[in-house]
Design a protein around this motif. Structure first.
Motif: not given
Ligand code: TRP
Length: 474
Positions: A91-92, A126, A130, A211, A215, A260, A264
């Motif tokens: 994600g990003r 996400s 943010k 949050w 995620q 991150q 997990f």
């Molecule tokens: N939290 C991450 C960030 O701030 C974005 C993100 C959302 C993410 N889901 C993820 C990163 C899964 C790695 C894996 O950039």
């Protein structure tokens, strides 16, 4: 880094790494992070197995120990070897208009993983995260972060993901159905657990505290059962026709930057608690941070005043990037040319060399550069020129790929109601190297290629006299 969150790690600690802050006075001690986070290093034996199972050479970033840490990667390899499909999730957080080179590392690597496992990939943008964490300090509306999701998706897609195997989604617009059901189950986590894992407190907003559950949720395949398990089995509700997947879950691998990882750990704890419902612990694989141009102790940042002229954005003009590199890349070279020839360059701190470890895939060329620079034959101006050539070429290719994308191309990635390509095709077996080759891979990789500083002048003359004495004896 500007943030509204309160965190438990105190900035006086010499090393702070969490989803909100990466700070260290010296180079980050990654082995310490592995220990603190309870992860496992990527060993030569694991990389050999990686090549055997995927039948592909490992990515240079695995070979060179840049992706250095993992949890349960072995499970993914076993599952894949047994003929099962696995999926990828990353994600990003869309917090800036453009993505910089550091942001691209996990995505470029994920593209390789998608090829290696021929796997379906889901990418969470996400925007909601943010907004919760940065909305107030940046003075931006929720809608603005949503817009940035689509903006950033172009940079992500330009990495070359397979459209038939990739689903990209704005979390804000997508949560619902089974993805939300999983999120609600994860929210059985207590506030104290959230505080313990992330250092959040009751001063944080409800959006911030909640949050982590959002995620984690995409790390379970039933969150996307329409995509990953189109043939069911399902339980269908007779009133609203909503479906719930009841079959075996698919294994999930999450590539990410090491900051991150707390999410997990929580995702894995949750899966253990809900194992009876079929949840499987997601496996993880972690990258180090690409260092900022200014030096080895920070990750590249998109915030702060200094960031604008020392950060390499993927949208930057190539001439500007070259100028930025020549002006700002921290040099491990000596102050004067004379001293440099005598003492050589420092590979550990030289930013140009660090970038070449990422972006010059040819080991022979990198070895030559390491030896020439360490021995003082190559100047810091010269190594920066090489870095600028290599980095500009990466960015140029990226820009070319992004410029080619049409709105329809982008639209396809965000479209959920379509058939995703779930089959994975077999490659012919790959001839493995001898064990001695793998021995130098991963955590054992020597980034200096054994390069030595130049021989001190006195030593030189000592050798000369010894030689002279020796030949006199003949
Ligand atoms: N939290 C991450 C960030 O701030 C974005 C993100 C959302 C993410 N889901 C993820 C990163 C899964 C790695 C894996 O950039």
């Amino acid at each position: 880094m500007a943030t509204e969150s309160k965190h438990a790690d105190s900035p006086v600690e010499e090393q702070v790494v969490n989803p909100w802050m990466v700070q260290s006075k010296t180079a980050i001690d990654y082995m310490k992070l592995i220990e603190r986070f309870g992860c496992d290093p990527i060993t030569p034996a694991l990389l050999k197995r990686f090549e055997k199972v995927t039948r592909m050479r490992v990515h240079p970033w695995l070979r060179r120990g840049i992706f250095f840490s993992q949890k349960d990667l072995e499970n993914i390899l076993n599952e894949y070897e047994a003929g099962h499909t696995v999926y990828l999730y990353t994600g990003r957080g869309p917090s800036s208009e453009a993505m910089h080179l550091g942001h691209m590392i996990p995505f470029m690597f994920t593209k390789y993983l998608q090829d290696a496992f021929d796997a379906v990939l889901v990418i969470q943008l996400s925007d909601d995260e943010k907004y919760s964490f940065k909305g107030r300090s940046e003075g931006k509306r929720l809608e603005e972060y949503n817009r940035l999701s689509y903006e950033n998706s172009r940079d992500i897609i330009a990495c070359g993901f397979n459209p038939d195997k990739t689903f990209i989604f704005s979390n804000l617009k997508t949560v619902g159905g089974e993805l939300y059901e999983n999120t609600v189950k994860i929210m059985t986590t207590t506030g104290n657990q959230i505080k313990g894992i992330y250092g959040l407190t009751l001063d944080n907003t409800v959006g911030q505290l909640a949050w982590p559950a959002f995620q984690c949720a995409p790390a379970y395949s039933n969150s996307f059962s329409d995509i990953l398990h189109p043939d069911g089995p399902y339980e269908v509700n007779k009133y609203d026709a909503s479906k719930v997947y009841t079959g075996r879950h698919m294994f999930c691998l999450v590539p990410m930057a090491i900051d991150q990882d707390p999410y997990f750990r929580m995702a894995r704890d949750f899966a253990a608690r809900f194992k009876k419902d079929g949840f499987i612990k997601p496996a993880t694989i972690h990258t180090k941070f690409l260092v900022a141009l200014g030096g080895i102790n920070a990750k590249m940042s998109s915030t702060g005043a200094a960031a604008t002229d020392t950060t390499i954005y993927m949208t930057n003009d190539l001439k500007k990037i070259r100028k930025t590199i020549m002006k700002h890349a921290f040099s491990g070279g000596q102050d004067t040319l004379e001293l440099h020839r005598k003492l050589g360059g420092d590979l550990d701190t030289d930013v140009a060399y660090q970038y070449l470890m990422y972006f010059e895939p040819d080991d022979d060329r990198l070895r030559e550069i390491a030896h020439k620079y360490r021995s003082g034959k190559m100047t810091s101006g010269e190594i920066k020129e090489i870095m600028a050539d290599v980095v500009c070429e990466v960015v140029r290719k990226h820009q070319e790929a992004r410029d080619k994308l049409t709105d329809e191309d982008v639209c396809k990635f965000f479209t959920r109601d379509r058939k995703f390509d779930l089959k994975h095709s077999d490659r012919p077996p790959l001839e493995l190297h001898t064990d001695s080759v793998y021995e130098g891979y991963g955590i054992n990789f020597d980034p200096t290629f054994g390069a030595e500083p130049p021989m001190p002048a006195e030593e030189d003359s000592k050798v000369d006299t010894k030689l002279a004495e020796a030949s006199a004896l003949l």
